[in-house]
Design an enzyme around this catalytic site. Structure first.
Site, PDB file in Angstrom:
ATOM      1  N   ARG A  26      34.420  52.493  35.557  1.00  0.00           N
ATOM      2  CA  ARG A  26      33.392  51.470  35.831  1.00  0.00           C
ATOM      3  C   ARG A  26      33.017  50.666  34.584  1.00  0.00           C
ATOM      4  NH1 ARG A  26      30.014  52.110  40.523  1.00  0.00           N
ATOM      5  NH2 ARG A  26      31.502  52.543  42.173  1.00  0.00           N
ATOM      6  N   ARG A  30      27.713  46.172  36.731  1.00  0.00           N
ATOM      7  CA  ARG A  30      26.352  45.627  36.636  1.00  0.00           C
ATOM      8  C   ARG A  30      25.645  45.832  35.313  1.00  0.00           C
ATOM      9  NH1 ARG A  30      24.645  48.140  42.318  1.00  0.00           N
ATOM     10  NH2 ARG A  30      25.888  49.745  41.303  1.00  0.00           N
ATOM     11  N   ARG A  39      28.346  37.704  39.647  1.00  0.00           N
ATOM     12  CA  ARG A  39      27.993  38.331  40.916  1.00  0.00           C
ATOM     13  C   ARG A  39      26.915  37.533  41.654  1.00  0.00           C
ATOM     14  NH1 ARG A  39      26.313  43.694  43.103  1.00  0.00           N
ATOM     15  NH2 ARG A  39      25.391  42.898  45.003  1.00  0.00           N
ATOM     16  N   ASP A  76      38.278  48.190  44.706  1.00  0.00           N
ATOM     17  CA  ASP A  76      37.504  49.354  45.152  1.00  0.00           C
ATOM     18  C   ASP A  76      38.405  50.294  45.945  1.00  0.00           C
ATOM     19  OD1 ASP A  76      34.453  50.113  45.148  1.00  0.00           O
ATOM     20  OD2 ASP A  76      35.278  50.819  47.036  1.00  0.00           O
ATOM     21  N   TYR A 151      34.549  58.962  53.621  1.00  0.00           N
ATOM     22  CA  TYR A 151      33.918  57.673  53.945  1.00  0.00           C
ATOM     23  C   TYR A 151      34.252  57.249  55.381  1.00  0.00           C
ATOM     24  CZ  TYR A 151      32.457  56.996  49.126  1.00  0.00           C
ATOM     25  OH  TYR A 151      31.846  57.143  47.911  1.00  0.00           O
TER      26      TYR A 151
END
Ligand code: CP3
Length: 340
Positions: A26, A30, A39, A76, A151
């Site tokens: 990562r 952010r 973004r 992702d 998921y």
């Protein structure tokens, strides 16, 4: 040199490199103001993943800032469920949502469709490669079948492995069909990423913890071994890093021995003395929270890890992804410390 001086690839070939190559899971995201700015303009994370120009820019942001030894493409793990025909959305401060499944029956089986739906990742790899310094390793990745199944079964992330476990215990046969289909799509995706320019790929099994040992064998080790074999059948030199996050030490050892991965990525809880005794290249495992706090605590932890892993094939990384509240200056301090 065969790998054109890529330090991280050398470690995956079993060599010891000093100082150790460094990248962070990562590393784009952010915590970087330039990411937040893009973004805000793009509107959503999923839009950025599927736009090769934006994904390329985001992949390169941490490379420009910190000069990491590897770039990992911005994408992702949930692109694979998307390729299998499920709708995927990311809700602000809620995380991913997808249409849950209770059988593999309705899932897409045509590799040509998978390829088309996954094509933004391949375009991104080509664009990043063209812009990347020659010595920087380019990484592709995919989620492992078990983690993707959690998921798909629950329709969301978080502590929701329950739905997948219940499915697997109630109906091992149909759960096995799901894991095989996911494994086929993941192997095809990894092969296509290598063809698009990835020097190595990482398999993320983020929910590998908490499984009974025999179940870990069936749902984590066996599907990963099958992927490694299928990727190597197409690409004999493929370099693969496996990350069965928070597996037990015995689970990690068995995974490293039995799946055939080139390197094992370990979480924060793995003791460094144990890491130094493994006979495969190791990646990890600084606590992401130390990168939030910074200062002397960070410096001491970095020095300790490097000292204990000296003389071993080692890739410096975190035990899990960079946290949103991480000050970018602390990341710069980490890289400077490693290279000083
Ligand atoms: O490492 C990198 O910088 C490469 C890009 C990457 C992302 N996700 C970008 C991302 C990688 C390798 C992943 C893998 C991934 N995605 C995993 C495995 C690794 C892990 O963290 O265990 C998992 C479980 C996912 C699924 C996923 N994607 C979740 C649970 C979330 C929401 C959590 C969060 O932090 O909001 C995402 C979103 C996501 N993937 C973001 C990024 C940068 C945050 C997007 C944003 O809100 O801007």
């Amino acid at each position: 040199m065969k790998n054109s001086g890529k330090r991280l690839v050398s470690v995956l070939e079993g060599q010891t490199v000093s100082p150790p190559p460094v990248w962070l899971m990562r590393q784009a995201g952010r915590y970087l103001p330039e990411y937040r700015e893009l973004r805000a303009r793009a509107g959503s994370f999923w839009t950025m993943c599927n736009d090769p120009d934006m994904a390329t820019e985001i992949t390169l942001q941490p490379i420009r800032r910190f000069g990491f030894d590897a770039a990992i493409i911005f994408s992702d793990i949930l692109t694979v469920p998307f390729a299998l025909g499920r709708k995927v959305t990311f809700e602000e401060s809620v995380g991913p949502r997808l249409e849950p499944v209770s059988s593999a029956d309705g899932l897409e089986r045509d590799p040509a469709i998978w390829r088309q739906k996954l094509s933004p990742a391949y375009e991104t790899l080509k664009k990043v490669r063209a812009a990347l310094p020659a010595e920087t390793t380019l990484l592709g990745f995919a989620g492992a079948p078990w983690t993707l199944a959690t998921y798909l079964a629950a329709g969301r992330g978080g502590d929701e492995q329950k739905a997948a476990k219940l499915w697997g215990y109630r109906d091992p046969e149909s759960f096995g069909v799901l894991l095989d289909l996911l494994g086929d799509c993941v192997a095809a995706h990894l092969i296509a990423q290598i063809e698009a320019g990835a020097d190595a790929v990482q398999i993320f099994d983020s929910w590998a913890s908490g499984l009974p040992a025999d179940v870990f064998t069936r749902w984590v080790i066996a599907p990963t071994k099958r992927i490694v074999e299928n990727v190597r059948a197409a690409k004999p030199d493929a370099k693969i890093i496996g990350f069965p996050r928070a597996a037990t030490l015995q689970g990690y050892e068995r995974y490293a021995r039995e799946t055939g991965v080139n390197a094992l990525s370990v979480d924060t809880s793995a003791p460094v003395d144990w890491m130094a005794k493994l006979d495969v290249p190791v990646q990890g495992n600084l606590d992401p929270l130390l990168l939030v706090t910074g200062g002397d605590g960070l410096a001491r932890a970095v020095d300790g890890l490097v000292e204990k892993m000296r003389g071993r094939p080692f890739i410096f990384n975190l035990g899990h992804g960079v946290l949103q509240e991480t000050p970018p200056d602390h990341v710069a301090a980490l890289v400077a410390r490693l290279r000083s």
